[in-house]
Design an enzyme around this catalytic site. Structure first.
Site, mmCIF file in Angstrom:
data_model
loop_
_atom_site.group_PDB
_atom_site.id
_atom_site.type_symbol
_atom_site.label_atom_id
_atom_site.label_comp_id
_atom_site.label_asym_id
_atom_site.label_seq_id
_atom_site.Cartn_x
_atom_site.Cartn_y
_atom_site.Cartn_z
ATOM 1 N N ASP A 26 0.557 -1.304 -0.531
ATOM 2 C CA ASP A 26 -0.021 0.079 0.314
ATOM 3 C C ASP A 26 1.028 1.446 0.323
ATOM 4 O O ASP A 26 0.357 2.392 -0.219
ATOM 5 C CB ASP A 26 -0.992 -0.555 1.318
ATOM 6 C CG ASP A 26 -2.683 -0.988 0.782
ATOM 7 O OD1 ASP A 26 -2.134 -1.258 -0.504
ATOM 8 O OD2 ASP A 26 -3.010 -1.480 1.454
ATOM 9 N N TYR A 74 -10.186 -1.145 1.816
ATOM 10 C CA TYR A 74 -10.431 -0.465 2.804
ATOM 11 C C TYR A 74 -9.264 0.220 3.156
ATOM 12 O O TYR A 74 -8.783 1.533 2.268
ATOM 13 C CB TYR A 74 -8.519 -1.869 3.083
ATOM 14 C CG TYR A 74 -8.860 -3.091 3.287
ATOM 15 C CD1 TYR A 74 -9.692 -3.575 4.709
ATOM 16 C CD2 TYR A 74 -8.910 -4.196 2.651
ATOM 17 C CE1 TYR A 74 -10.204 -4.880 4.967
ATOM 18 C CE2 TYR A 74 -9.685 -5.453 3.036
ATOM 19 C CZ TYR A 74 -10.448 -5.558 4.375
ATOM 20 O OH TYR A 74 -10.909 -6.548 4.275
ATOM 21 N N HIS A 102 -7.641 -13.769 2.788
ATOM 22 C CA HIS A 102 -6.047 -12.258 2.383
ATOM 23 C C HIS A 102 -5.946 -12.183 3.704
ATOM 24 O O HIS A 102 -6.185 -12.433 5.037
ATOM 25 C CB HIS A 102 -6.111 -11.581 2.019
ATOM 26 C CG HIS A 102 -8.045 -10.850 2.475
ATOM 27 N ND1 HIS A 102 -8.718 -10.553 2.719
ATOM 28 C CD2 HIS A 102 -7.387 -9.075 3.222
ATOM 29 C CE1 HIS A 102 -10.075 -9.764 3.028
ATOM 30 N NE2 HIS A 102 -9.239 -8.848 3.579
ATOM 31 N N ASP A 153 12.725 3.525 16.697
ATOM 32 C CA ASP A 153 13.575 3.598 16.965
ATOM 33 C C ASP A 153 14.180 4.199 18.126
ATOM 34 O O ASP A 153 13.591 5.478 18.593
ATOM 35 C CB ASP A 153 14.460 4.835 16.432
ATOM 36 C CG ASP A 153 15.739 5.745 17.174
ATOM 37 O OD1 ASP A 153 16.520 4.516 17.356
ATOM 38 O OD2 ASP A 153 16.592 6.535 15.977
ATOM 39 N N ASP A 196 14.970 5.165 21.823
ATOM 40 C CA ASP A 196 16.195 5.999 22.821
ATOM 41 C C ASP A 196 16.028 5.954 24.235
ATOM 42 O O ASP A 196 15.272 6.479 24.939
ATOM 43 C CB ASP A 196 16.631 7.187 22.509
ATOM 44 C CG ASP A 196 16.918 7.433 21.169
ATOM 45 O OD1 ASP A 196 17.366 5.861 20.296
ATOM 46 O OD2 ASP A 196 17.885 8.299 20.641
ATOM 47 N N GLU A 236 22.529 -9.293 16.375
ATOM 48 C CA GLU A 236 21.023 -8.784 15.301
ATOM 49 C C GLU A 236 20.252 -10.449 14.972
ATOM 50 O O GLU A 236 19.824 -10.472 15.296
ATOM 51 C CB GLU A 236 21.554 -8.282 14.158
ATOM 52 C CG GLU A 236 22.005 -7.369 14.868
ATOM 53 C CD GLU A 236 22.104 -6.165 13.567
ATOM 54 O OE1 GLU A 236 22.319 -5.051 13.233
ATOM 55 O OE2 GLU A 236 22.391 -6.390 11.492
ATOM 56 N N LEU A 292 19.565 1.422 18.289
ATOM 57 C CA LEU A 292 18.987 -0.189 18.426
ATOM 58 C C LEU A 292 17.645 0.018 17.736
ATOM 59 O O LEU A 292 17.027 1.343 18.255
ATOM 60 C CB LEU A 292 19.012 -0.700 19.118
ATOM 61 C CG LEU A 292 19.953 -1.389 19.899
ATOM 62 C CD1 LEU A 292 19.468 -2.584 20.717
ATOM 63 C CD2 LEU A 292 20.707 -1.599 18.788
#
EC number: 1.4.3.-
Length: 753
Positions: A376, A461, A510, A519, A521, A562, A664
């Site tokens: 989308d 939608y 579907h 993100d 901190d 990771e 991170l």
């Protein structure tokens, strides 16, 4: 009694009555209770948040004028540009690098330059391509810099560009010309000459990199209702990859389980009685499947939410503050809502919280349905966030904000009132306790949250995007899906792929998968990822050694790389997973924020699929990576039309680097499998169709920060709970007289069409 005395008594009586009336009126109005009290400006806005702000219409116009005058090529307005033309596809703000932003916000450094990101389609070149420029500084640009190779590692091929509105117009014209080759068939099957049929695109567009061939599904179109539930059984495959529109062609036709080379062949089969035709009457507006017109007259009004003394939040420019919270908000025309610099009590918790992508992947036994994988973002999640309906999409008294964008045009457009902000009373305690032991008292706090909301309509939608901020210091992110289901024509073994929801309508199964970037901190940029979960240990009872007991214990682990922090979709994940600071709280535990996901996702596309890498973010319910400026998004708008050679591959972000004491990012996938059923007509309801996640403080504070809320309630058995001084809830009856002045209902959401 003489006349003079009578007059004196009468005057005194009137004066007494007047005084009593004044007192009663004053009490009824309760001016001190109803007087508007602006919220305290806990964190005064000095304009810093404007570095994240969406571009204004004036800035957008300035960028367009600069590009027109400084690129040295002829630019055609994208609203009428042919594939063989050059045009400006979009312009958006270019958010500065995080290090630069933090030097400004936290270190007293210089304000970063305000710049724009301009995307151009160069079709009128020997090597047609997509080029991205950074343009600046705003408001008066003097430079542009090509960042395409730096950003993507090479040029972006022209065939990856999203389909423009003009391209769809030309495709529709081609389809209409082709439909005229089968007049007898159309009259028999659909009571139509083709001009009143609605045409729905699918995506992606082919089988390999470079393809641009799209299946289009045809429906009965009835004004004022959703056509998505009225397929006629006819689908056509259009090849539209050539730069010359005159060379586009219809490559394949599908009807009721059979394939034909052309509309002429379909007509011949019909005329020769070699075709099984399902005759579908043209639906009438009052009886069409899926009509949303009310079927009963209006009833009495429902409950109304309002603030007796005005909003307790404050909105200035692109920033909202509320009871310790401070959030900068915006809207990317492609990917939708984005928040920056989220702080609680002056401390940054989240640097960026943004929607990345919404995937809808379908199954069917018709070609259009079985090949559909809508990304989308390539259509425009933010661009198609239209005006909100006051009193239904958001509370009547919410604050409504305009959003401006420039996409497929040289003129900025405005979706007015397309983002709303409000305080929501959840009618649920945030916390409470009734004490019937040792002493009698009651203490509690209402669950009031600040909500930032937008709603995107992506063809059929509607997605409701909510970002909620709680008094406990928690952030809640939630999405609900509503609108119309997409459908296929019911034939053969269609119910292997969904449920029948109409005479000839298959509600096709579907999945909806949504991806977010978070993100965090937590007490600074550098964090680690800690997991906690329970296990049982069998031990002997210390007080009765001949017996044993299964004792639960807490297993803690610090994830180092990771690869360990990439949790595959629909697989077990530690119940407690936290971004942890190296600094402890008062009790010696790392100050942390926990990620808690609420999702019912379907199955991800198998890794063997040639297009899986384009949505490889969907492999993971959660993946935590080191933040990199060169990895700003998990996908690209160019992935939709070339998923076989994707421009951005999220899986490549996970290269097993260390994640201990680093900056991170959490990448979160939520979603659900939707098997449409009869109750999805006329619309899918939001009940049970909401997913999301929480960011919850976990030893970040020394106690629940909501103890400082001015809304706290406490009274004991020795107190008069009905006294306003002892219990703020007892002050509510006078406040109930503070009915708000509601602005007249207005709606301009259709003005841009």
């Amino acid at each position: 009694m003489n006349m003079k005395t009578v007059l004196i008594l009468l005057v005194l009586a009137l004066a007494t009555i007047f005084a009593l009336v004044c007192v009663l009126l004053t009490r009824g109005r309760a001016p001190s209770t109803c007087q508007h009290q602006p919220p305290e400006q806990e964190d005064p806005d000095d304009g810093q948040s404007l570095i994240f702000a969406d571009l204004t219409p004036e800035e957008l116009a300035q960028v367009v004028r600069y590009l027109q005058g400084n690129l040295g090529v002829q630019l055609v307005d994208a609203s009428r540009a042919k594939p063989s033309d050059n045009c400006i596809a979009s312009v958006d703000v270019q958010v500065p690098a995080k290090a630069e932003v933090l030097r400004f916000l936290d270190g007293g450094g210089p304000r970063p330059r305000r710049e724009a990101l301009a995307v151009l389609y160069f079709g009128n070149q020997p090597d047609p391509n997509i080029t991205e420029y950074v343009v600046g500084p705003l408001p008066t640009p003097v430079y542009h810099r090509d960042i395409t190779v730096q950003k993507y590692g090479g040029k972006v091929p022209y065939h990856r560009r999203p389909v423009t509105g003009k391209e769809y117009v030309d495709i529709n014209a081609l389809i209409q010309r082709e439909l005229r080759k089968a007049p007898h068939f159309l009259a028999a099957c659909c009571e139509s000459d083709g001009t009143d049929l609605a045409i729905l695109t699918t995506a992606p567009r082919g089988f390999k990199s470079g393809d641009r061939a799209t299946w289009f599904v045809l429906f009965h179109g009835v004004a004022g209702t959703g056509y998505y539930l009225s397929p006629v059984g006819l689908e056509v495959l259009v090849e539209h990859g050539d730069l010359q529109v005159s060379r586009w062609r219809l490559r394949k036709v599908f009807y009721n389980g059979q394939y034909f080379a052309s509309m002429g062949d379909l007509e011949d089969a019909f005329e020769s009685s070699l075709l099984e035709v399902v005759r579908i009457e043209k639906p009438q507006a009052e009886a069409v499947l899926g009509s949303m017109r009310p079927q009963r007259p209006p009833g009495s009004p429902g409950p109304l939410q309002y603030e007796p003394q005005g909003p307790r939040y404050s909105v200035r420019n692109n920033r909202v503050t509320f009871q310790g919270w401070s959030i900068a908000f915006g809207m990317n025309p492609n990917t939708g809502p984005r928040l920056f610099d989220i702080r609680f009590r002056g401390e940054r918790i989240v640097y960026e919280l943004s929607l990345q992508e919404a995937l809808a992947l379908y199954g069917s036994n018709c070609p259009g349905g079985m090949s559909t994988r809508y990304f989308d973002g390539s259509f425009g999640i933010g661009r198609f966030a239209y005006e909100l309906v006051r009193g239904l999409d958001c509370p009547y008294t919410a604050t409504y904000m305009d959003r401006h964008y420039l996409v497929e045009s040289e003129t900025p457009k405005t979706n007015q009132n397309s983002l709303c902000i409000f305080e929501h009373d959840a009618a649920l305690p945030l916390r409470r306790h009734f004490s019937d032991s040792h002493s009698l008292y009651y203490g509690g706090l209402r669950k009031n949250t600040l909500v930032i909301r937008a709603v995107s309509t992506l063809i059929n939608y509607d997605y409701i995007w909510d970002f909620m901020f709680h008094g406990s210091g928690a952030v809640e992110v939630r999405v609900h899906a509503t609108g119309y289901i997409s459908s296929s024509f019911l034939h053969g073994q269609g119910t292997d792929y969904g449920n029948r929801v109409g005479p000839h309508t298959l509600g096709t199964m579907h999945l909806h998968h949504i991806h977010y970037k978070v993100d965090l901190d937590v007490d600074g940029q550098l964090n680690s990822l800690e997991t906690q979960d329970m296990e049982y240990e069998l031990v002997k009872d210390p007080w009765s050694m001949q017996h044993t007991i299964e004792r639960p214990y807490l297993r803690r682990e610090m994830l180092e790389r990771e690869g360990e922090a990439a949790f595959l979709l629909n697989t077990p994940m530690p119940r407690y997973l936290s971004f942890a600071s190296s600094k402890p709280n008062k009790w010696g535990h790392p100050r942390s924020y926990r990620v808690q996901i609420v999702s019912f996702a379907g199955e991800h596309l198998p890794p063997s699929s040639p297009m899986e890498r384009s949505i490889s973010w969907g492999r993971y319910q959660l993946a935590v990576t080191r933040r990199k400026e060169e990895e700003p998004t998990s996908t690209s708008v160019y992935n939709q039309n070339d998923p076989w050679t994707p421009t951005v591959v999220f899986a490549d972000f996970i290269d097993n680097e260390t994640i201990i004491n680093e900056d991170l990012v959490a990448w979160i996938t939520v979603g659900f499998l939707h098997v449409p059923h009869a109750e999805d007509v006329p619309n899918t309801v939001t009940v049970g169709n909401g997913v999301g996640f929480f960011l919850r403080p976990y030893n970040y504070f020394d106690q629940d920060p909501s103890v400082d809320s001015p809304d706290s309630i406490y009274f004991s058995g020795e107190q008069d709970a009905g006294a306003c001084g002892a219990n703020p809830l007892a002050c509510l009856p006078p406040a109930a007289a503070c009915a708000p002045h509601l602005p007249p209902f207005q709606y301009g959401g259709f003005l841009n069409f």
